[in-house]
Write an enzyme that holds these catalytic residues in place. Structure first.
Site, PDB file in Angstrom:
ATOM      1  N   ARG A 176       0.876  -1.176   0.000  1.00  0.00           N
ATOM      2  CA  ARG A 176       0.000   0.000   0.000  1.00  0.00           C
ATOM      3  C   ARG A 176       0.905   1.215   0.000  1.00  0.00           C
ATOM      4  O   ARG A 176       1.722   1.396   0.897  1.00  0.00           O
ATOM      5  CB  ARG A 176      -0.907   0.021   1.233  1.00  0.00           C
ATOM      6  CG  ARG A 176      -1.508   1.395   1.481  1.00  0.00           C
ATOM      7  CD  ARG A 176      -2.557   1.429   2.541  1.00  0.00           C
ATOM      8  NE  ARG A 176      -3.770   0.759   2.094  1.00  0.00           N
ATOM      9  CZ  ARG A 176      -4.961   0.928   2.666  1.00  0.00           C
ATOM     10  NH1 ARG A 176      -5.112   1.731   3.690  1.00  0.00           N
ATOM     11  NH2 ARG A 176      -6.011   0.274   2.208  1.00  0.00           N
TER      12      ARG A 176
ATOM     13  N   HIS B 225      -7.640   0.882  -6.088  1.00  0.00           N
ATOM     14  CA  HIS B 225      -7.812   0.038  -4.888  1.00  0.00           C
ATOM     15  C   HIS B 225      -8.543  -1.248  -5.323  1.00  0.00           C
ATOM     16  O   HIS B 225      -9.714  -1.462  -4.988  1.00  0.00           O
ATOM     17  CB  HIS B 225      -8.607   0.810  -3.827  1.00  0.00           C
ATOM     18  CG  HIS B 225      -8.512   0.239  -2.442  1.00  0.00           C
ATOM     19  ND1 HIS B 225      -7.764  -0.886  -2.137  1.00  0.00           N
ATOM     20  CD2 HIS B 225      -9.081   0.638  -1.266  1.00  0.00           C
ATOM     21  CE1 HIS B 225      -7.876  -1.142  -0.836  1.00  0.00           C
ATOM     22  NE2 HIS B 225      -8.665  -0.240  -0.289  1.00  0.00           N
TER      23      HIS B 225
ATOM     24  N   GLN C 105     -10.344  -3.733  -2.790  1.00  0.00           N
ATOM     25  CA  GLN C 105     -11.583  -3.169  -2.249  1.00  0.00           C
ATOM     26  C   GLN C 105     -12.748  -3.389  -3.217  1.00  0.00           C
ATOM     27  O   GLN C 105     -13.800  -3.898  -2.835  1.00  0.00           O
ATOM     28  CB  GLN C 105     -11.399  -1.658  -2.011  1.00  0.00           C
ATOM     29  CG  GLN C 105     -12.653  -0.966  -1.519  1.00  0.00           C
ATOM     30  CD  GLN C 105     -12.989  -1.332  -0.091  1.00  0.00           C
ATOM     31  OE1 GLN C 105     -12.144  -1.221   0.781  1.00  0.00           O
ATOM     32  NE2 GLN C 105     -14.209  -1.790   0.165  1.00  0.00           N
TER      33      GLN C 105
ATOM     34  N   ASP D  79     -17.104   7.791  -0.832  1.00  0.00           N
ATOM     35  CA  ASP D  79     -15.798   7.657  -0.177  1.00  0.00           C
ATOM     36  C   ASP D  79     -15.409   9.046   0.320  1.00  0.00           C
ATOM     37  O   ASP D  79     -16.031  10.048  -0.045  1.00  0.00           O
ATOM     38  CB  ASP D  79     -14.765   7.106  -1.194  1.00  0.00           C
ATOM     39  CG  ASP D  79     -13.399   6.853  -0.567  1.00  0.00           C
ATOM     40  OD1 ASP D  79     -13.313   6.696   0.671  1.00  0.00           O
ATOM     41  OD2 ASP D  79     -12.395   6.815  -1.315  1.00  0.00           O
TER      42      ASP D  79
ATOM     43  N   CYS E  94     -16.273   2.340   1.416  1.00  0.00           N
ATOM     44  CA  CYS E  94     -15.150   1.431   1.689  1.00  0.00           C
ATOM     45  C   CYS E  94     -14.631   1.575   3.110  1.00  0.00           C
ATOM     46  O   CYS E  94     -13.967   0.667   3.618  1.00  0.00           O
ATOM     47  CB  CYS E  94     -14.034   1.652   0.675  1.00  0.00           C
ATOM     48  SG  CYS E  94     -13.280   3.289   0.796  1.00  0.00           S
TER      49      CYS E  94
ATOM     50  N   ARG F 252     -13.997  -8.148   2.681  1.00  0.00           N
ATOM     51  CA  ARG F 252     -12.584  -7.980   2.314  1.00  0.00           C
ATOM     52  C   ARG F 252     -11.817  -9.254   2.677  1.00  0.00           C
ATOM     53  O   ARG F 252     -10.992  -9.741   1.912  1.00  0.00           O
ATOM     54  CB  ARG F 252     -11.956  -6.792   3.071  1.00  0.00           C
ATOM     55  CG  ARG F 252     -12.511  -5.414   2.730  1.00  0.00           C
ATOM     56  CD  ARG F 252     -12.115  -4.956   1.350  1.00  0.00           C
ATOM     57  NE  ARG F 252     -10.681  -4.925   1.137  1.00  0.00           N
ATOM     58  CZ  ARG F 252      -9.866  -3.930   1.507  1.00  0.00           C
ATOM     59  NH1 ARG F 252     -10.349  -2.857   2.095  1.00  0.00           N
ATOM     60  NH2 ARG F 252      -8.564  -3.984   1.253  1.00  0.00           N
TER      61      ARG F 252
HETATM   62  N1  NVA Z   1      -9.823   7.114  -1.037  1.00  0.00           N
HETATM   63  C1  NVA Z   1      -9.400   6.677   0.268  1.00  0.00           C
HETATM   64  C2  NVA Z   1      -9.647   5.205   0.423  1.00  0.00           C
HETATM   65  C3  NVA Z   1      -9.244   4.645   1.768  1.00  0.00           C
HETATM   66  C4  NVA Z   1      -9.490   3.163   1.870  1.00  0.00           C
HETATM   67  C5  NVA Z   1      -7.930   7.000   0.451  1.00  0.00           C
HETATM   68  O1  NVA Z   1      -7.153   6.752  -0.469  1.00  0.00           O
HETATM   69  O2  NVA Z   1      -7.565   7.508   1.519  1.00  0.00           O
HETATM   70  N1   CP Z   2     -11.124   0.332   2.941  1.00  0.00           N
HETATM   71  C1   CP Z   2      -9.838   0.223   3.323  1.00  0.00           C
HETATM   72  O1   CP Z   2      -8.937  -0.103   2.540  1.00  0.00           O
HETATM   73  O2   CP Z   2      -9.633   0.461   4.637  1.00  0.00           O
HETATM   74  P1   CP Z   2      -8.214   0.623   5.360  1.00  0.00           P
HETATM   75  O3   CP Z   2      -7.636   1.922   4.899  1.00  0.00           O
HETATM   76  O4   CP Z   2      -8.562   0.632   6.825  1.00  0.00           O
HETATM   77  O5   CP Z   2      -7.343  -0.532   4.975  1.00  0.00           O
END
Ligand code: NVA
Ligand code: CP
Length: 309
Positions: A110, A137, A140, A229, A269, A297
């Protein structure tokens, strides 16, 4: 030297790394794995396997679901905060990939840049899984599709609206809609549209309707699923005040739901910024399926681990 015989390894960097048939297989395997867990049937095909998990951003769901998933499948996950490993002190992605490949059977990452994930994958001799970038993502959205299929039987004929930022979640929805052939509307403020390359590539391969618009009420009119989101994603914190202003009118609240069909399902998400992109009332209300999403998930990613490792 450990011979891992991983020359034909496959990576999951984007939903478009899969064929539609492979997504269907993953969805079927997810049901089976979920059922096995419910029945407490031991199933440990990854005994002796390890997954390195590099995180340069925070995570609750992705981290815990992958760690627990590996454990349930008989394997082991190794959490690597990028600040704790030499990557954080400037060791190259290529050398990190080459080194980890000598120890582990797969790498989850990540991070910010999709290019970094692609670079890691280029040099890794083991499968690389994308656990979120600024651009995409995939894990997800694949599990969200499972949640939808669990609820309505299939994704055929689905109409879904994503309300808010044209971010990683929106981009992955676009790829999913294009690959699987369902209709998608994305309603975002001007200037916050999804990635143009992602959209153009998607439109080339699909017969589904993918529409970008700026009116959330119009977008939710005849959809079965409404997704949203955060307005400020990880790494965009300095833009927060501007974004709060620009996203006015894009909150998923009771009023917006009054423009959607009565039985619309609401997805997020998570993590949510309650009171910004979505109200408590909707997130905790009868339309919300957000914790099913979070649970799935685990199950869907176990299917990914089984396939890729
Ligand atoms: N769009 C959000 C998703 C988190 C799971 C981010 O990238 O912070
Ligand atoms: N939805 C998601 O990826 O959550 P986290 O950022 O907690 O992993």
């Amino acid at each position: 030297m450990v011979s891992k015989n991983q020359k034909n390894k496959r990576d999951l960097l984007s939903i478009l790394d899969l064929t539609r048939e492979e997504v269907d297989e993953l969805l079927e395997r997810t049901s089976k794995l979920k059922e096995k867990l419910k029945q407490a049937v031991p199933y440990q095909p990854l005994k002796g396997k390890t997954l390195a998990m590099i995180f340069t951003k925070s995570s609750t769901r992705t981290r815990v679901s992958f760690e627990v998933g590996m454990l349930q499948l008989g394997g082991q996950a190794i959490f690597l905060d990028s600040g704790d490993i030499q990557l954080g002190r400037g060791e190259s992605l290529a050398d990190t990939a080459r080194t980890l490949s000598r120890y582990v059977d797969g790498i989850l990452i990540r991070t910010f840049s999709q290019r970094d994930v692609e670079e890691l994958a280029r040099y890794a001799e083991v499968p690389v899984l994308n656990g979120l970038t600024d651009l995409l993502h995939p894990c997800q959205i694949l599990s969200d599709i499972y949640t939808i299929v669990e609820r309505r039987g299939s994704y055929q004929g689905l109409k879904l609206a994503h309300i808010g930022d044209g971010n990683n979640i929106a981009n992955s929805w676009i790829q999913a809609a294009a690959l699987l052939g369902f209709d998608l509307s994305i309603a975002c403020p001007p200037g916050y549209e999804p990635d143009r390359n992602i959209l153009n590539e998607a439109l080339k391969i699909t017969y589904s309707q993918i529409t970008i618009l700026h009116d959330p009420r119009e977008a939710v009119k005849d959809v079965e699923v409404l997704s949203t989101d955060v307005w400020t994603s990880m790494g965009q914190e300095t833009e927060r005040e501007q974004r709060l202003r620009d996203f006015q009118g894009f909150q998923v609240n009771r009023e917006l739901l009054s423009f959607a069909p009565q039985n619309v399902m609401v997805m997020h998400c998570l993590p949510a910024h309650r009171g910004e992109e979505i109200t408590d009332e909707v997130l905790d209300g009868k339309h919300s399926i957000v914790f099913e999403q979070a649970e799935n998930r685990l199950h869907l990613q176990k299917a990914i681990l089984e396939k890729f490792l």
